[in-house]
Design a protein around this motif. Structure first.
Motif, PDB file in Angstrom:
ATOM      1  N   LEU A   1       0.811  -1.225   0.000  1.00 45.99           N
ATOM      2  CA  LEU A   1       0.000   0.000   0.000  1.00 45.99           C
ATOM      3  C   LEU A   1       0.843   1.274   0.000  1.00 45.99           C
ATOM      4  O   LEU A   1       0.366   2.326  -0.434  1.00 45.99           O
ATOM      5  CB  LEU A   1      -0.947   0.004   1.203  1.00 45.99           C
ATOM      6  CG  LEU A   1      -2.046  -1.056   1.187  1.00 45.99           C
ATOM      7  CD1 LEU A   1      -2.838  -1.028   2.492  1.00 45.99           C
ATOM      8  CD2 LEU A   1      -2.961  -0.888  -0.019  1.00 45.99           C
ATOM      9  N   THR A   2       2.059   1.187   0.493  1.00 50.50           N
ATOM     10  CA  THR A   2       2.912   2.372   0.567  1.00 50.50           C
ATOM     11  C   THR A   2       4.044   2.333  -0.460  1.00 50.50           C
ATOM     12  O   THR A   2       5.064   2.997  -0.286  1.00 50.50           O
ATOM     13  CB  THR A   2       3.518   2.528   1.990  1.00 50.50           C
ATOM     14  OG1 THR A   2       4.300   1.370   2.291  1.00 50.50           O
ATOM     15  CG2 THR A   2       2.434   2.706   3.033  1.00 50.50           C
ATOM     16  N   ARG A   3       3.836   1.577  -1.506  1.00 48.57           N
ATOM     17  CA  ARG A   3       4.841   1.431  -2.561  1.00 48.57           C
ATOM     18  C   ARG A   3       5.157   2.798  -3.173  1.00 48.57           C
ATOM     19  O   ARG A   3       4.264   3.479  -3.664  1.00 48.57           O
ATOM     20  CB  ARG A   3       4.301   0.498  -3.633  1.00 48.57           C
ATOM     21  CG  ARG A   3       5.307   0.093  -4.671  1.00 48.57           C
ATOM     22  CD  ARG A   3       4.779  -1.024  -5.485  1.00 48.57           C
ATOM     23  NE  ARG A   3       4.867  -2.217  -4.632  1.00 48.57           N
ATOM     24  CZ  ARG A   3       4.770  -3.452  -5.061  1.00 48.57           C
ATOM     25  NH1 ARG A   3       4.555  -3.680  -6.321  1.00 48.57           N
ATOM     26  NH2 ARG A   3       4.870  -4.461  -4.246  1.00 48.57           N
ATOM     27  N   PRO A   4       6.436   3.208  -3.141  1.00 52.55           N
ATOM     28  CA  PRO A   4       6.779   4.528  -3.690  1.00 52.55           C
ATOM     29  C   PRO A   4       6.745   4.553  -5.211  1.00 52.55           C
ATOM     30  O   PRO A   4       6.913   3.521  -5.863  1.00 52.55           O
ATOM     31  CB  PRO A   4       8.196   4.767  -3.177  1.00 52.55           C
ATOM     32  CG  PRO A   4       8.753   3.404  -2.962  1.00 52.55           C
ATOM     33  CD  PRO A   4       7.591   2.529  -2.578  1.00 52.55           C
ATOM     34  N   GLN A   5       6.528   5.730  -5.735  1.00 49.33           N
ATOM     35  CA  GLN A   5       6.587   5.946  -7.182  1.00 49.33           C
ATOM     36  C   GLN A   5       8.048   5.909  -7.586  1.00 49.33           C
ATOM     37  O   GLN A   5       8.889   6.555  -6.958  1.00 49.33           O
ATOM     38  CB  GLN A   5       5.976   7.313  -7.498  1.00 49.33           C
ATOM     39  CG  GLN A   5       5.854   7.612  -8.956  1.00 49.33           C
ATOM     40  CD  GLN A   5       4.701   6.878  -9.596  1.00 49.33           C
ATOM     41  OE1 GLN A   5       3.835   6.355  -8.919  1.00 49.33           O
ATOM     42  NE2 GLN A   5       4.694   6.829 -10.903  1.00 49.33           N
ATOM     43  N   GLY A   6       8.373   5.143  -8.591  1.00 44.09           N
ATOM     44  CA  GLY A   6       9.752   5.061  -9.048  1.00 44.09           C
ATOM     45  C   GLY A   6      10.162   6.271  -9.862  1.00 44.09           C
ATOM     46  O   GLY A   6       9.315   6.920 -10.485  1.00 44.09           O
ATOM     47  N   VAL A   7      11.445   6.589  -9.816  1.00 39.63           N
ATOM     48  CA  VAL A   7      11.945   7.695 -10.625  1.00 39.63           C
ATOM     49  C   VAL A   7      11.851   7.319 -12.094  1.00 39.63           C
ATOM     50  O   VAL A   7      11.920   6.142 -12.456  1.00 39.63           O
ATOM     51  CB  VAL A   7      13.402   8.076 -10.260  1.00 39.63           C
ATOM     52  CG1 VAL A   7      13.505   8.552  -8.833  1.00 39.63           C
ATOM     53  CG2 VAL A   7      14.349   6.938 -10.530  1.00 39.63           C
ATOM     54  N   VAL A   8      11.684   8.331 -12.921  1.00 39.26           N
ATOM     55  CA  VAL A   8      11.601   8.111 -14.361  1.00 39.26           C
ATOM     56  C   VAL A   8      12.881   8.656 -14.984  1.00 39.26           C
ATOM     57  O   VAL A   8      13.244   9.807 -14.767  1.00 39.26           O
ATOM     58  CB  VAL A   8      10.356   8.811 -14.954  1.00 39.26           C
ATOM     59  CG1 VAL A   8      10.310   8.630 -16.454  1.00 39.26           C
ATOM     60  CG2 VAL A   8       9.091   8.293 -14.296  1.00 39.26           C
ATOM     61  N   ARG A   9      13.540   7.784 -15.709  1.00 40.06           N
ATOM     62  CA  ARG A   9      14.774   8.161 -16.389  1.00 40.06           C
ATOM     63  C   ARG A   9      14.559   8.059 -17.891  1.00 40.06           C
ATOM     64  O   ARG A   9      13.662   7.356 -18.346  1.00 40.06           O
ATOM     65  CB  ARG A   9      15.910   7.216 -15.994  1.00 40.06           C
ATOM     66  CG  ARG A   9      16.297   7.220 -14.543  1.00 40.06           C
ATOM     67  CD  ARG A   9      17.465   6.245 -14.308  1.00 40.06           C
ATOM     68  NE  ARG A   9      17.851   6.197 -12.920  1.00 40.06           N
ATOM     69  CZ  ARG A   9      17.333   5.351 -12.023  1.00 40.06           C
ATOM     70  NH1 ARG A   9      16.431   4.461 -12.399  1.00 40.06           N
ATOM     71  NH2 ARG A   9      17.736   5.370 -10.770  1.00 40.06           N
ATOM     72  N   ALA A  10      15.435   8.694 -18.646  1.00 42.21           N
ATOM     73  CA  ALA A  10      15.437   8.504 -20.093  1.00 42.21           C
ATOM     74  C   ALA A  10      15.739   7.034 -20.368  1.00 42.21           C
ATOM     75  O   ALA A  10      16.409   6.369 -19.573  1.00 42.21           O
ATOM     76  CB  ALA A  10      16.507   9.395 -20.729  1.00 42.21           C
ATOM     77  N   ALA A  11      15.259   6.524 -21.479  1.00 47.30           N
ATOM     78  CA  ALA A  11      15.399   5.099 -21.794  1.00 47.30           C
ATOM     79  C   ALA A  11      16.856   4.637 -21.771  1.00 47.30           C
ATOM     80  O   ALA A  11      17.167   3.580 -21.208  1.00 47.30           O
ATOM     81  CB  ALA A  11      14.769   4.803 -23.151  1.00 47.30           C
ATOM     82  N   ALA A  12      17.747   5.421 -22.337  1.00 44.92           N
ATOM     83  CA  ALA A  12      19.156   5.035 -22.376  1.00 44.92           C
ATOM     84  C   ALA A  12      19.745   4.993 -20.963  1.00 44.92           C
ATOM     85  O   ALA A  12      20.524   4.096 -20.632  1.00 44.92           O
ATOM     86  CB  ALA A  12      19.951   5.999 -23.250  1.00 44.92           C
ATOM     87  N   GLU A  13      19.353   5.950 -20.142  1.00 45.92           N
ATOM     88  CA  GLU A  13      19.853   5.992 -18.763  1.00 45.92           C
ATOM     89  C   GLU A  13      19.299   4.810 -17.967  1.00 45.92           C
ATOM     90  O   GLU A  13      20.027   4.187 -17.194  1.00 45.92           O
ATOM     91  CB  GLU A  13      19.467   7.325 -18.100  1.00 45.92           C
ATOM     92  CG  GLU A  13      19.926   7.458 -16.675  1.00 45.92           C
ATOM     93  CD  GLU A  13      21.433   7.455 -16.485  1.00 45.92           C
ATOM     94  OE1 GLU A  13      21.876   7.266 -15.335  1.00 45.92           O
ATOM     95  OE2 GLU A  13      22.194   7.625 -17.465  1.00 45.92           O
TER      96      GLU A  13
END
Length: 127
Positions: free
Chosen positions: A22-34
């Motif tokens: 229930l408290t799962r954090p939102q993951g960071v979004v990186r560029a596809a290559a990164e």
């Protein structure tokens, strides 16, 4: 006494897993290559853990926040994984992050705070 802690684990385990979900954090979004670079670096990492260990949950939550695809090894229910952890890492304590360098040498990092610190240093956005 051992039975008491086993019963406590049986009762609290599902609650802890539900809280983690229930408290799962939102993951960071990186560029596809990164993200591809991060995923490749994660191939050299393995987390030995117990599903309901609060310190392991803390590490898994940070891995989600950093959008890391680290292999998980259950050291509680798998005698083989526990044996590898003990024989190669030196202790059956969890969480333990196995870090393999480019030469194939492994470093075994115990302690959730140290593991999280390592992950943040290696994979923080902008690194």
């Amino acid at each position: 006494m051992k039975t008491f802690f086993k019963m406590l684990r049986v009762i609290l385990g599902p609650v802890m897993l539900l809280k983690e979900r229930l408290t799962r954090p939102q993951g960071v979004v990186r560029a596809a290559a990164e993200q591809d670079r991060v995923d490749a670096a994660c191939q050299k990492l393995v987390l030995y853990q117990f599903n309901t260990c609060p310190f392991c949950i803390k590490v898994r939550q940070e891995m989600r926040r950093l959008s890391l695809t680290v292999a998980l090894r259950d050291a509680q229910h798998s005698a083989e994984n526990r044996q590898v952890l003990l024989a190669q890492g030196g202790s059956s304590k969890v969480p333990c992050l196995k870090i393999t360098n480019e030469h194939g040498n492994a470093k075994w990092l115990y302690d959730s705070t140290a593991i999280i610190q390592y992950l943040q240093q290696q994979f923080a956005v902008g690194k």
